[in-house]
Motif scaffolding. Structure first.
Motif, PDB file in Angstrom:
ATOM      1  N   ALA A  71       0.855  -1.388  -0.087  1.00  0.00           N
ATOM      2  CA  ALA A  71      -0.070  -0.097   0.020  1.00  0.00           C
ATOM      3  C   ALA A  71       0.872   1.219   0.017  1.00  0.00           C
ATOM      4  CB  ALA A  71      -1.110  -0.015   1.420  1.00  0.00           C
ATOM      5  N   ASP A  72       0.376   2.431  -0.563  1.00  0.00           N
ATOM      6  CA  ASP A  72       0.950   3.466  -0.618  1.00  0.00           C
ATOM      7  C   ASP A  72       0.112   4.705  -0.290  1.00  0.00           C
ATOM      8  OD1 ASP A  72       2.796   5.313  -0.850  1.00  0.00           O
ATOM      9  OD2 ASP A  72       3.222   5.466  -3.281  1.00  0.00           O
ATOM     10  N   TYR A  73       0.328   5.720   0.224  1.00  0.00           N
ATOM     11  CA  TYR A  73      -0.475   6.799   0.769  1.00  0.00           C
ATOM     12  C   TYR A  73       0.052   8.089   1.017  1.00  0.00           C
ATOM     13  CZ  TYR A  73       1.477   5.539   5.126  1.00  0.00           C
ATOM     14  OH  TYR A  73       2.247   5.208   6.276  1.00  0.00           O
ATOM     15  N   ASP A 130      -5.116  13.366   6.837  1.00  0.00           N
ATOM     16  CA  ASP A 130      -5.876  12.950   7.963  1.00  0.00           C
ATOM     17  C   ASP A 130      -7.020  11.791   7.568  1.00  0.00           C
ATOM     18  OD1 ASP A 130      -7.067  12.485  10.357  1.00  0.00           O
ATOM     19  OD2 ASP A 130      -7.792  14.230  10.820  1.00  0.00           O
ATOM     20  N   PHE A 131      -6.735  10.451   7.555  1.00  0.00           N
ATOM     21  CA  PHE A 131      -7.458   9.464   7.392  1.00  0.00           C
ATOM     22  C   PHE A 131      -8.927   9.268   8.074  1.00  0.00           C
ATOM     23  CE2 PHE A 131      -3.706   8.482   5.009  1.00  0.00           C
ATOM     24  CZ  PHE A 131      -4.167   8.134   3.572  1.00  0.00           C
ATOM     25  N   SER A 132      -8.865   9.945   9.316  1.00  0.00           N
ATOM     26  CA  SER A 132      -9.920   9.645  10.288  1.00  0.00           C
ATOM     27  C   SER A 132     -11.093  10.401   9.866  1.00  0.00           C
ATOM     28  CB  SER A 132      -9.356  10.127  11.662  1.00  0.00           C
ATOM     29  OG  SER A 132      -9.256  11.324  11.680  1.00  0.00           O
ATOM     30  N   LYS A 133     -10.798  11.486   8.984  1.00  0.00           N
ATOM     31  CA  LYS A 133     -12.068  12.454   8.643  1.00  0.00           C
ATOM     32  C   LYS A 133     -12.927  11.737   7.497  1.00  0.00           C
ATOM     33  CE  LYS A 133      -9.734  15.025   4.970  1.00  0.00           C
ATOM     34  NZ  LYS A 133      -9.311  16.294   4.517  1.00  0.00           N
ATOM     35  N   TYR A 134     -12.661  10.697   6.906  1.00  0.00           N
ATOM     36  CA  TYR A 134     -13.108   9.912   5.856  1.00  0.00           C
ATOM     37  C   TYR A 134     -14.245   8.933   6.422  1.00  0.00           C
ATOM     38  CZ  TYR A 134      -9.857  12.111   2.784  1.00  0.00           C
ATOM     39  OH  TYR A 134      -8.999  12.967   2.242  1.00  0.00           O
ATOM     40  N   LYS A 135     -15.594   9.273   6.028  1.00  0.00           N
ATOM     41  CA  LYS A 135     -16.652   8.339   6.881  1.00  0.00           C
ATOM     42  C   LYS A 135     -17.610   7.582   5.682  1.00  0.00           C
ATOM     43  CE  LYS A 135     -15.472   9.608  10.967  1.00  0.00           C
ATOM     44  NZ  LYS A 135     -14.276   8.883  11.587  1.00  0.00           N
ATOM     45  N   SER A 136     -17.466   8.230   4.604  1.00  0.00           N
ATOM     46  CA  SER A 136     -18.422   7.448   3.510  1.00  0.00           C
ATOM     47  C   SER A 136     -17.649   7.775   2.259  1.00  0.00           C
ATOM     48  CB  SER A 136     -19.543   8.889   3.449  1.00  0.00           C
ATOM     49  OG  SER A 136     -19.149   9.974   2.951  1.00  0.00           O
ATOM     50  N   GLN A 187      -3.558   3.839  -2.096  1.00  0.00           N
ATOM     51  CA  GLN A 187      -3.567   2.795  -3.046  1.00  0.00           C
ATOM     52  C   GLN A 187      -2.979   1.539  -2.740  1.00  0.00           C
ATOM     53  OE1 GLN A 187      -0.856   2.474  -6.724  1.00  0.00           O
ATOM     54  NE2 GLN A 187      -2.609   2.702  -7.884  1.00  0.00           N
ATOM     55  N   GLY A 188      -3.957   0.578  -2.605  1.00  0.00           N
ATOM     56  CA  GLY A 188      -3.733  -0.717  -2.145  1.00  0.00           C
ATOM     57  C   GLY A 188      -3.550  -1.724  -3.501  1.00  0.00           C
ATOM     58  N   PRO A 238      -4.171   3.595   6.862  1.00  0.00           N
ATOM     59  CA  PRO A 238      -2.710   3.244   7.130  1.00  0.00           C
ATOM     60  C   PRO A 238      -2.286   3.581   8.447  1.00  0.00           C
ATOM     61  CG  PRO A 238      -2.855   5.182   5.654  1.00  0.00           C
ATOM     62  CD  PRO A 238      -4.118   4.689   5.817  1.00  0.00           C
ATOM     63  N   THR A 239      -1.353   3.014   9.043  1.00  0.00           N
ATOM     64  CA  THR A 239      -0.842   3.419  10.298  1.00  0.00           C
ATOM     65  C   THR A 239       0.283   4.417  10.151  1.00  0.00           C
ATOM     66  OG1 THR A 239      -1.116   1.072  11.168  1.00  0.00           O
ATOM     67  CG2 THR A 239       0.039   2.375  12.676  1.00  0.00           C
TER      68      THR A 239
END
Length: 186
Positions: free
Chosen positions: A26-28, A33-39, A151-152, A182-183
């Motif tokens: 995976a690459d990112y 801030d991935f926590s803001k994505y919910k939908s 991208q995974g 991602p962590t």
């Protein structure tokens, strides 16, 4: 001798048929801030370009839906994320050579004339098989900015057996999406 030869062939097929793994990466974007994505919703222009059967597309999208719902996402027309996929495949030819005999045989020895040579007994066998290796890419795009943020990628052996396709596609999707979110270590 036949028993040894049959055992060698059986062992080869057992090793080859053991559950094929999916290798992933995976690459990112590390600034997201991935926590803001919910939908999420699917990016139709990207999915329409994928050159696989509509049946396999639906299998992939159902597997993605299942995993995204497990992760707490909601599928929505006004989403935070757009998901796109694409695939690659290639035919792989595997050639395996193996010795079918053990022990001592009479043959030409190490420059000493005729003598005992451990390499003369048995014979060389060759097994040729083909398989299709596929790669599935799952892209997460920020719906507002229209930028790729994650991208995974998963690669592994594919099957043409219809009942097993659904299971294999779920393995690909589950393994790839295990890397999301991602962590991020700072």
């Amino acid at each position: 001798m036949k028993t040894i030869r049959l055992f060698s062939i059986f062992l080869l097929f057992t090793i080859v048929s053991c559950g094929p793994m999916v290798s992933i990466s995976a690459d990112y974007d590390t600034n997201v801030d991935f926590s803001k994505y919910k939908s999420y919703a699917y990016y139709k222009p990207g999915i329409d370009k994928v050159e696989i059967s509509d049946l396999d597309k639906r299998r992939i999208l159902r597997a993605i839906d299942e995993k995204m719902l497990e992760k707490g996402f909601v599928k929505s027309e006004t989403s935070d994320l757009l998901i796109s996929i694409f695939t690659k495949s290639r035919e792989q030819v595997n050639v395996n050579q193996f010795n079918t005999g053990w022990g001592w045989g009479l043959g030409w020895g190490w420059g000493w004339g005729w003598g005992w040579n451990p390499f003369m007994m048995g014979g060389q066998q060759t097994a040729v098989s083909t398989s299709t290796e596929g790669t599935l890419y799952i892209d997460f795009i920020d719906a507002t900015k229209k930028e790729l943020i994650w991208q995974g990628e998963g690669s592994g052996v594919l099957t043409k057996n219809s009942p097993k396709k659904e299971q294999r596609i779920k393995e690909f999707v589950t393994t790839i999406l295990s890397q999301y979110p991602p962590t991020i270590s700072k």
